[in-house]
Scaffold this motif. Structure first.
Motif, short mmCIF file in Angstrom:
data_model
loop_
_atom_site.label_atom_id
_atom_site.label_comp_id
_atom_site.label_asym_id
_atom_site.label_seq_id
_atom_site.Cartn_x
_atom_site.Cartn_y
_atom_site.Cartn_z
N LEU A 226 17.05 -72.06 -5.18
CA LEU A 226 18.43 -71.71 -4.89
C LEU A 226 19.31 -72.96 -4.75
N VAL A 227 18.78 -73.99 -4.11
CA VAL A 227 19.56 -75.22 -3.91
C VAL A 227 19.83 -75.90 -5.24
N VAL A 228 18.81 -76.03 -6.08
CA VAL A 228 18.99 -76.68 -7.38
C VAL A 228 20.02 -75.93 -8.22
N LEU A 229 19.97 -74.62 -8.20
CA LEU A 229 20.91 -73.82 -8.99
C LEU A 229 22.34 -73.98 -8.47
N ASP A 230 22.52 -74.08 -7.14
CA ASP A 230 23.85 -74.34 -6.59
C ASP A 230 24.38 -75.69 -7.07
N LEU A 231 23.52 -76.69 -7.10
CA LEU A 231 23.95 -78.03 -7.54
C LEU A 231 24.32 -78.04 -9.01
N VAL A 232 23.57 -77.29 -9.82
CA VAL A 232 23.92 -77.19 -11.25
C VAL A 232 25.28 -76.55 -11.42
N ARG A 233 25.54 -75.49 -10.66
CA ARG A 233 26.85 -74.80 -10.77
C ARG A 233 27.98 -75.71 -10.31
N ALA A 234 27.74 -76.50 -9.28
CA ALA A 234 28.77 -77.44 -8.82
C ALA A 234 29.07 -78.47 -9.89
N ALA A 235 28.03 -78.98 -10.55
CA ALA A 235 28.23 -79.99 -11.59
C ALA A 235 29.05 -79.45 -12.76
N VAL A 236 28.79 -78.21 -13.14
CA VAL A 236 29.55 -77.61 -14.25
C VAL A 236 31.01 -77.39 -13.83
N ALA A 237 31.22 -76.93 -12.59
CA ALA A 237 32.58 -76.66 -12.13
C ALA A 237 33.44 -77.92 -12.13
N ILE A 238 32.81 -79.08 -11.92
CA ILE A 238 33.56 -80.34 -11.96
C ILE A 238 34.20 -80.55 -13.32
N CYS A 239 33.54 -80.07 -14.37
CA CYS A 239 34.03 -80.30 -15.74
C CYS A 239 35.17 -79.37 -16.14
N LEU A 240 35.30 -78.21 -15.49
CA LEU A 240 36.27 -77.20 -15.93
C LEU A 240 37.72 -77.66 -15.92
N PRO A 241 38.18 -78.48 -14.96
CA PRO A 241 39.60 -78.88 -14.99
C PRO A 241 39.99 -79.70 -16.20
N PHE A 242 39.00 -80.26 -16.90
CA PHE A 242 39.29 -81.15 -18.01
C PHE A 242 39.24 -80.44 -19.36
N PHE B 298 39.74 -75.45 -9.45
CA PHE B 298 38.32 -75.59 -9.74
C PHE B 298 37.62 -76.47 -8.71
N GLY B 299 38.37 -77.33 -8.03
CA GLY B 299 37.78 -78.16 -6.98
C GLY B 299 37.22 -77.32 -5.85
N GLY B 300 37.88 -76.19 -5.55
CA GLY B 300 37.37 -75.30 -4.51
C GLY B 300 36.03 -74.70 -4.89
N THR B 301 35.81 -74.49 -6.19
CA THR B 301 34.52 -73.99 -6.65
C THR B 301 33.41 -75.00 -6.36
N VAL B 302 33.70 -76.27 -6.63
CA VAL B 302 32.70 -77.31 -6.38
C VAL B 302 32.33 -77.37 -4.91
N ILE B 303 33.34 -77.33 -4.05
CA ILE B 303 33.10 -77.38 -2.60
C ILE B 303 32.27 -76.18 -2.16
N GLY B 304 32.58 -75.00 -2.71
CA GLY B 304 31.85 -73.79 -2.34
C GLY B 304 30.37 -73.88 -2.68
N PHE B 305 30.04 -74.36 -3.87
CA PHE B 305 28.64 -74.44 -4.27
C PHE B 305 27.89 -75.49 -3.45
N LEU B 306 28.53 -76.60 -3.15
CA LEU B 306 27.88 -77.63 -2.34
C LEU B 306 27.63 -77.14 -0.91
N ALA B 307 28.60 -76.42 -0.34
CA ALA B 307 28.42 -75.87 1.00
C ALA B 307 27.32 -74.81 1.00
N SER B 308 27.26 -74.00 -0.05
CA SER B 308 26.21 -72.98 -0.15
C SER B 308 24.83 -73.64 -0.17
N ALA B 309 24.69 -74.70 -0.94
CA ALA B 309 23.41 -75.41 -1.02
C ALA B 309 23.00 -75.97 0.34
#
Length: 437
Positions: free
Chosen positions: A78-94, A168-179
């Motif tokens: 679960l933690v690894v998958l949260d980190l993967v989702r956070a990494a992808v969300a970082i790319c979305l604003p660009f 999209f920054g809020g998405t990154v924060i959410g996944f990191l907090a979840s992990a």
């Protein structure tokens, strides 16, 4: 309902779910606005395609993930998958091109397809009592509804001071907090199972699911839920900003009305489900969705849209919240990860049909005709569910074991009627490969 939060492990998992969902909700609003920014009036078709890609990831990845969830440490997974989702969300604003949206959505949702069934299958083991689990399901539904309600409202407030790309920054924060919350608890180890091949583990959940009558009916209900949900999720931005000519904040408010209705239903469901069986509750919710879609075909103003979206939210929650109870009682503990993964894949296969259908029909035949087509599809789901899911759906079923010796230990379970016949809570498993006629 809140009593289940006294369980520390569940409390951490629930908070992780809430925080990640709020982040995801911000991304959902931002994705719709991004699609409108890139494609204008064709945003519905673009968003429908993007969400169809999401469903392809869900349908294809979930059964495979369910097979590995039987043996891998759940917390680490679960933690690894949260980190993967956070990494992808970082790319979305660009993102500047439509194809980039499609690629990133596929990667992000592939991780979600592995995360969600694993998370869902863990909760029944953390809360083995059915009443506690029912309350947890309603809290989970409430979390989804809070995401639908709070995230759009938060997005509307943030859009007054920042661009939608920053959401999209809020998405990154959410996944990191979840992990971080998942890391802080010890999760139950996967139940020991007999050794099976990857193919058998991958397909086992699907075979169990489709062999169980109540779950076949549940799948038909999922079709109706996806038909109504797709109309709301795909076409709200087009209805509000293109048809009514209103600003982005109004889109967020309309989505919040839908989430508010779902939240109201989730609050009353635990008490209702203590006295009313799951089947009539879920069929009633499905009927509400059909009525809402029919009314949506004649919508003429934003003032009428808000209460209608509220009604659709109520039906949406009533129709699908009890599904976890059906899954829990339809499998042995060791088979639950596979069964939850199968439900995740099969239910999202319905969204795979309705997401692009809502977008493409809306762009070609108009929104009113689209609502009518989706109402017809939802009505078909209701009829199929009533046929496939017996009204006398009993937990304990009398059945024969002519293939077992008379002294087999299994025959001593439940109430024995003599010979090879006995009665107990029936699920599909190695000793019961078929549902009794």
């Amino acid at each position: 309902m809140l009593g289940v939060l006294q369980n520390r492990t569940y409390r951490h998992l629930f908070l992780a779910q809430v925080i990640a969902l709020i982040g995801t909700g911000l991304a959902t609003v931002a994705l719709g606005l991004l699609a409108f920014d890139i494609a204008g009036p064709e945003a519905g078709a673009v968003l429908g395609t993007a969400l169809a890609i999401k469903m392809i990831a869900y349908v294809g990845i979930a059964p495979i993930a369910g097979a590995f969830a039987e043996v891998l440490p759940r917390r680490a997974l679960l933690v690894v998958l949260d980190l993967v989702r956070a990494a992808v969300a970082i790319c979305l604003p660009f993102v500047t091109e439509i194809w980039q949206v499609y690629v990133l959505i596929f990667v992000l949702q592939s991780a979600s397809a592995a995360f969600t069934p694993t998370f869902q299958a863990t909760i029944p083991e953390v809360l083995p009592d059915e009443k506690d689990y029912t309350r947890a399901l309603s809290l989970s539904r409430l979390a989804y509804d809070l995401e639908s309600l709070v995230s759009p409202m938060l997005a509307a407030a943030l859009l007054t001071v920042i661009s939608f790309h920053s959401l999209f920054g809020g998405t990154v924060i959410g996944f990191l907090a979840s992990a971080s919350l998942v890391v802080a608890v010890v999760l139950p180890a996967p139940a020991k199972t007999e050794r099976r091949s990857i193919y058998e583990r991958t397909t086992r959940g699907l075979r169990l699911y489709l062999a169980t009558p109540r779950l076949r009916g549940l799948l038909a209900i999922c079709l109706a839920v996806s038909a109504a949900g797709s109309m709301v999720i795909v076409n709200t931005v087009v209805i509000v900003q293109s048809t009514f000519g209103l600003p982005q904040e109004s889109t967020a408010l309309a989505l919040a009305a839908f989430g508010g209705g779902s939240m109201l239903a989730a609050l009353v469901l635990p008490k209702l489900l203590e006295t009313v069986p799951d089947r009539p509750v879920m069929l009633t919710g499905t009927a509400i969705l059909i009525a809402g879609l029919l009314a949506a075909s004649a919508i003429s103003s934003f003032a009428a849209l808000l209460p209608l979206w509220l009604l659709l939210g109520i039906g949406y929650s009533i129709a699908q919240t009890p599904s976890g109870r059906l899954l829990r009682r339809s499998a042995q503990p060791q088979d639950r990860p596979a069964l939850f993964a199968a439900h995740f894949a099969l239910s999202h296969a319905a969204w795979l049909v309705t997401y692009p259908l809502a977008g493409w029909l809306g762009a070609t035949i108009g929104l009113s005709s689209t609502a009518l087509c989706l109402a017809l599809l939802a009505a078909s789901g209701l009829v199929i569910a009533m046929v496939l899911w017996p009204s006398n759906d009993m937990m304990e079923i009398a059945h024969d074991h002519g293939d077992l010796p008379a002294d087999h230990p299994h025959l001593a379970e439940g109430t024995r009627s003599g010979g090879h016949r006995h009665k107990h809570a029936f699920v599909i498993d190695g000793l019961h490969p078929q549902w009794p006629r």
